[in-house]
Design a protein around this motif. Structure first.
Motif, PDB file in Angstrom:
ATOM      1  N   ARG A   2       0.836  -1.203   0.000  1.00 15.83           N
ATOM      2  CA  ARG A   2       0.000   0.000   0.000  1.00 15.83           C
ATOM      3  C   ARG A   2       0.867   1.249   0.000  1.00 15.83           C
ATOM      4  O   ARG A   2       1.837   1.355   0.752  1.00 15.83           O
ATOM      5  CB  ARG A   2      -0.926  -0.015   1.214  1.00 15.83           C
ATOM      6  N   MET A   3       0.518   2.201  -0.862  1.00 12.91           N
ATOM      7  CA  MET A   3       1.226   3.475  -0.952  1.00 12.91           C
ATOM      8  C   MET A   3       0.235   4.592  -0.682  1.00 12.91           C
ATOM      9  O   MET A   3      -0.585   4.944  -1.546  1.00 12.91           O
ATOM     10  CB  MET A   3       1.849   3.636  -2.342  1.00 12.91           C
ATOM     11  N   GLY A   4       0.253   5.102   0.520  1.00 12.64           N
ATOM     12  CA  GLY A   4      -0.705   6.136   0.887  1.00 12.64           C
ATOM     13  C   GLY A   4      -2.103   5.582   0.892  1.00 12.64           C
ATOM     14  O   GLY A   4      -2.430   4.672   1.658  1.00 12.64           O
ATOM     15  N   ASN A   5      -2.944   6.095   0.021  1.00 10.47           N
ATOM     16  CA  ASN A   5      -4.334   5.644  -0.042  1.00 10.47           C
ATOM     17  C   ASN A   5      -4.657   4.948  -1.352  1.00 10.47           C
ATOM     18  O   ASN A   5      -5.795   4.993  -1.825  1.00 10.47           O
ATOM     19  CB  ASN A   5      -5.278   6.832   0.174  1.00 10.47           C
ATOM     20  N   HIS A   6      -3.656   4.311  -1.958  1.00 16.71           N
ATOM     21  CA  HIS A   6      -3.923   3.487  -3.138  1.00 16.71           C
ATOM     22  C   HIS A   6      -2.979   2.297  -3.155  1.00 16.71           C
ATOM     23  O   HIS A   6      -1.900   2.323  -2.543  1.00 16.71           O
ATOM     24  CB  HIS A   6      -3.819   4.309  -4.429  1.00 16.71           C
ATOM     25  N   ARG A   7      -3.413   1.252  -3.882  1.00 17.65           N
ATOM     26  CA  ARG A   7      -2.655  -0.005  -3.917  1.00 17.65           C
ATOM     27  C   ARG A   7      -2.945  -0.727  -5.232  1.00 17.65           C
ATOM     28  O   ARG A   7      -4.013  -1.305  -5.403  1.00 17.65           O
ATOM     29  CB  ARG A   7      -3.054  -0.882  -2.734  1.00 17.65           C
ATOM     30  N   PRO A   8      -2.021  -0.721  -6.194  1.00 16.43           N
ATOM     31  CA  PRO A   8      -2.244  -1.402  -7.470  1.00 16.43           C
ATOM     32  C   PRO A   8      -2.103  -2.918  -7.329  1.00 16.43           C
ATOM     33  O   PRO A   8      -1.440  -3.415  -6.412  1.00 16.43           O
ATOM     34  CB  PRO A   8      -1.154  -0.816  -8.371  1.00 16.43           C
ATOM     35  N   TYR A   9      -2.711  -3.632  -8.257  1.00 13.88           N
ATOM     36  CA  TYR A   9      -2.652  -5.094  -8.216  1.00 13.88           C
ATOM     37  C   TYR A   9      -2.883  -5.676  -9.606  1.00 13.88           C
ATOM     38  O   TYR A   9      -3.356  -5.000 -10.529  1.00 13.88           O
ATOM     39  CB  TYR A   9      -3.688  -5.656  -7.238  1.00 13.88           C
ATOM     40  N   ALA A  10      -2.564  -6.953  -9.749  1.00 16.32           N
ATOM     41  CA  ALA A  10      -2.877  -7.736 -10.943  1.00 16.32           C
ATOM     42  C   ALA A  10      -3.673  -8.959 -10.507  1.00 16.32           C
ATOM     43  O   ALA A  10      -3.565  -9.412  -9.362  1.00 16.32           O
ATOM     44  CB  ALA A  10      -1.609  -8.155 -11.681  1.00 16.32           C
ATOM     45  N   MET A  11      -4.481  -9.489 -11.425  1.00 18.62           N
ATOM     46  CA  MET A  11      -5.320 -10.637 -11.064  1.00 18.62           C
ATOM     47  C   MET A  11      -5.372 -11.646 -12.212  1.00 18.62           C
ATOM     48  O   MET A  11      -5.172 -11.312 -13.372  1.00 18.62           O
ATOM     49  CB  MET A  11      -6.738 -10.189 -10.699  1.00 18.62           C
ATOM     50  N   LEU A  12      -5.659 -12.902 -11.841  1.00 17.50           N
ATOM     51  CA  LEU A  12      -5.799 -13.996 -12.791  1.00 17.50           C
ATOM     52  C   LEU A  12      -6.809 -14.968 -12.215  1.00 17.50           C
ATOM     53  O   LEU A  12      -6.791 -15.258 -11.006  1.00 17.50           O
ATOM     54  CB  LEU A  12      -4.453 -14.692 -13.012  1.00 17.50           C
ATOM     55  N   GLY A  13      -7.707 -15.487 -13.087  1.00 21.29           N
ATOM     56  CA  GLY A  13      -8.706 -16.385 -12.549  1.00 21.29           C
ATOM     57  C   GLY A  13      -9.491 -17.134 -13.602  1.00 21.29           C
ATOM     58  O   GLY A  13      -9.253 -17.008 -14.806  1.00 21.29           O
ATOM     59  N   TYR A  41     -23.581 -23.738 -20.940  1.00 19.16           N
ATOM     60  CA  TYR A  41     -22.476 -23.614 -19.998  1.00 19.16           C
ATOM     61  C   TYR A  41     -21.207 -23.193 -20.740  1.00 19.16           C
ATOM     62  O   TYR A  41     -20.967 -23.621 -21.876  1.00 19.16           O
ATOM     63  CB  TYR A  41     -22.233 -24.933 -19.255  1.00 19.16           C
ATOM     64  N   ASP A  42     -20.401 -22.380 -20.065  1.00 23.14           N
ATOM     65  CA  ASP A  42     -19.150 -21.915 -20.654  1.00 23.14           C
ATOM     66  C   ASP A  42     -18.133 -21.732 -19.538  1.00 23.14           C
ATOM     67  O   ASP A  42     -18.477 -21.722 -18.348  1.00 23.14           O
ATOM     68  CB  ASP A  42     -19.372 -20.603 -21.414  1.00 23.14           C
ATOM     69  N   MET A  43     -16.874 -21.566 -19.933  1.00 24.82           N
ATOM     70  CA  MET A  43     -15.792 -21.341 -18.969  1.00 24.82           C
ATOM     71  C   MET A  43     -14.843 -20.298 -19.545  1.00 24.82           C
ATOM     72  O   MET A  43     -14.414 -20.404 -20.690  1.00 24.82           O
ATOM     73  CB  MET A  43     -15.038 -22.643 -18.691  1.00 24.82           C
ATOM     74  N   TYR A  44     -14.527 -19.277 -18.731  1.00 22.22           N
ATOM     75  CA  TYR A  44     -13.659 -18.186 -19.173  1.00 22.22           C
ATOM     76  C   TYR A  44     -12.355 -18.184 -18.383  1.00 22.22           C
ATOM     77  O   TYR A  44     -12.343 -18.443 -17.168  1.00 22.22           O
ATOM     78  CB  TYR A  44     -14.334 -16.832 -18.970  1.00 22.22           C
ATOM     79  N   LEU A  45     -11.273 -17.867 -19.092  1.00 25.01           N
ATOM     80  CA  LEU A  45     -10.021 -17.482 -18.451  1.00 25.01           C
ATOM     81  C   LEU A  45      -9.991 -15.967 -18.418  1.00 25.01           C
ATOM     82  O   LEU A  45     -10.285 -15.318 -19.431  1.00 25.01           O
ATOM     83  CB  LEU A  45      -8.828 -18.031 -19.237  1.00 25.01           C
ATOM     84  N   GLU A  46      -9.657 -15.385 -17.277  1.00 19.75           N
ATOM     85  CA  GLU A  46      -9.658 -13.934 -17.180  1.00 19.75           C
ATOM     86  C   GLU A  46      -8.374 -13.431 -16.533  1.00 19.75           C
ATOM     87  O   GLU A  46      -7.790 -14.087 -15.656  1.00 19.75           O
ATOM     88  CB  GLU A  46     -10.873 -13.422 -16.407  1.00 19.75           C
ATOM     89  N   ALA A  47      -7.922 -12.272 -16.989  1.00 17.88           N
ATOM     90  CA  ALA A  47      -6.732 -11.627 -16.458  1.00 17.88           C
ATOM     91  C   ALA A  47      -6.925 -10.129 -16.538  1.00 17.88           C
ATOM     92  O   ALA A  47      -7.604  -9.622 -17.440  1.00 17.88           O
ATOM     93  CB  ALA A  47      -5.488 -12.048 -17.235  1.00 17.88           C
ATOM     94  N   GLY A  48      -6.334  -9.397 -15.588  1.00 16.72           N
ATOM     95  CA  GLY A  48      -6.501  -7.953 -15.603  1.00 16.72           C
ATOM     96  C   GLY A  48      -5.690  -7.286 -14.517  1.00 16.72           C
ATOM     97  O   GLY A  48      -4.817  -7.891 -13.882  1.00 16.72           O
ATOM     98  N   PHE A  49      -5.993  -6.029 -14.303  1.00 16.33           N
ATOM     99  CA  PHE A  49      -5.293  -5.234 -13.293  1.00 16.33           C
ATOM    100  C   PHE A  49      -6.247  -4.179 -12.758  1.00 16.33           C
ATOM    101  O   PHE A  49      -7.273  -3.858 -13.375  1.00 16.33           O
ATOM    102  CB  PHE A  49      -4.038  -4.574 -13.880  1.00 16.33           C
TER     103      PHE A  49
END
Length: 247
Positions: free
Chosen positions: A148-159, A179-187
């Motif tokens: 955490r830097m002050g009042n913000h905190r960057p991140y990355a995600m995968l799922g 029915y379907d299945m997704y791969l997802e990635a982001g920030f």
């Protein structure tokens, strides 16, 4: 002398900025220390679909006659939609969290069919379909966050996101599987407000399976619709989502 005054001024200004950053008051400093917490999500998204056209095809009519068609099919543009849902997030370590986020996605895809046979009647040259979709999804995401830097905190995600298609008409050119299945990635980035935390997140979702209901064409009652329904054999759905999480 002027140079010395200028250097002293810059030094004092830099020290003032640094001191100000050190003195930044952190909003909700203990919010990330909770082992588990809940929240809400709302957002918007763009949907697209990759369609695999099979090229020339021979259709056998019910009366036994045969005819060859060359029909192309494509989504004309990225179509927008929106999503709402809830989330539950568990703290694994100081920098890693695991999030479960059930949501409902509302959207539509505009599909265009073009018959390449110039000798076909005008009614057969072009067809279109608004493929409306409502998906119930549940994302399972691993989040890797920076300190955490002050009042913000960057991140990355995968799922991974399993999805259930709640729509589909038996009297349409194309129909997607249930029915379907997704791969997802982001920030994204956490922003700590005085009374809550908001998290804007941009992610890309891509279907891991063939989303097309390949048996749909055989169930059509209208024989004139079959060449369009059989013009593709694979479909992969894609979503670009901008989501706001509130905790």
């Amino acid at each position: 002398m002027k140079r010395i005054v200028f250097v002293i001024f810059l030094t004092l200004a830099a020290a003032s900025v640094a001191w100000g950053q050190e003195q930044t008051v952190q909003n909700r400093p203990y919010i990330d220390l909770r082992p588990f917490h809940f929240g809400l999500l709302v957002g918007t998204h763009l949907q697209d679909i990759e369609l695999n056209n099979i090229g020339p095809q021979t259709i056998i009519a019910n009366n036994g006659s045969q005819q060859t068609y060359t029909i192309t099919c494509d989504q004309s543009q990225w179509d927008n939609g929106f999503q709402v849902g809830v989330l539950g997030e568990a703290r694994l370590t100081e920098n890693f969290q695991f999030r479960v986020a059930p949501a409902i996605l509302f959207g539509s895809r505009h599909i265009e069919f073009h018959n390449m046979d110039t000798q076909a009647p005008d009614s057969m040259l072009h067809r279109s379909q608004d493929l409306k979709t409502i998906y119930f999804t549940c994302s399972f995401d691993l989040i890797a966050a920076a300190p955490r830097m002050g009042n913000h905190r960057p991140y990355a995600m995968l799922g991974l996101t399993p999805a259930i298609n709640l729509t589909g008409s038996d009297n349409s050119y194309l129909k997607l599987k249930r029915y379907d299945m997704y791969l997802e990635a982001g920030f994204g980035c956490d922003f700590y407000m005085p009374f809550f935390k908001v998290r804007p997140e941009l992610k890309f979702m891509y279907s891991l399976t063939n989303s097309l209901d390949t048996g749909h064409a055989d169930r059509l009652q209208d024989e004139a619709m079959r060449p369009y329904a059989l013009s593709i054999n694979k479909a992969r759905t894609k979503v670009i989502a901008l989501t706001f999480y509130f905790e």
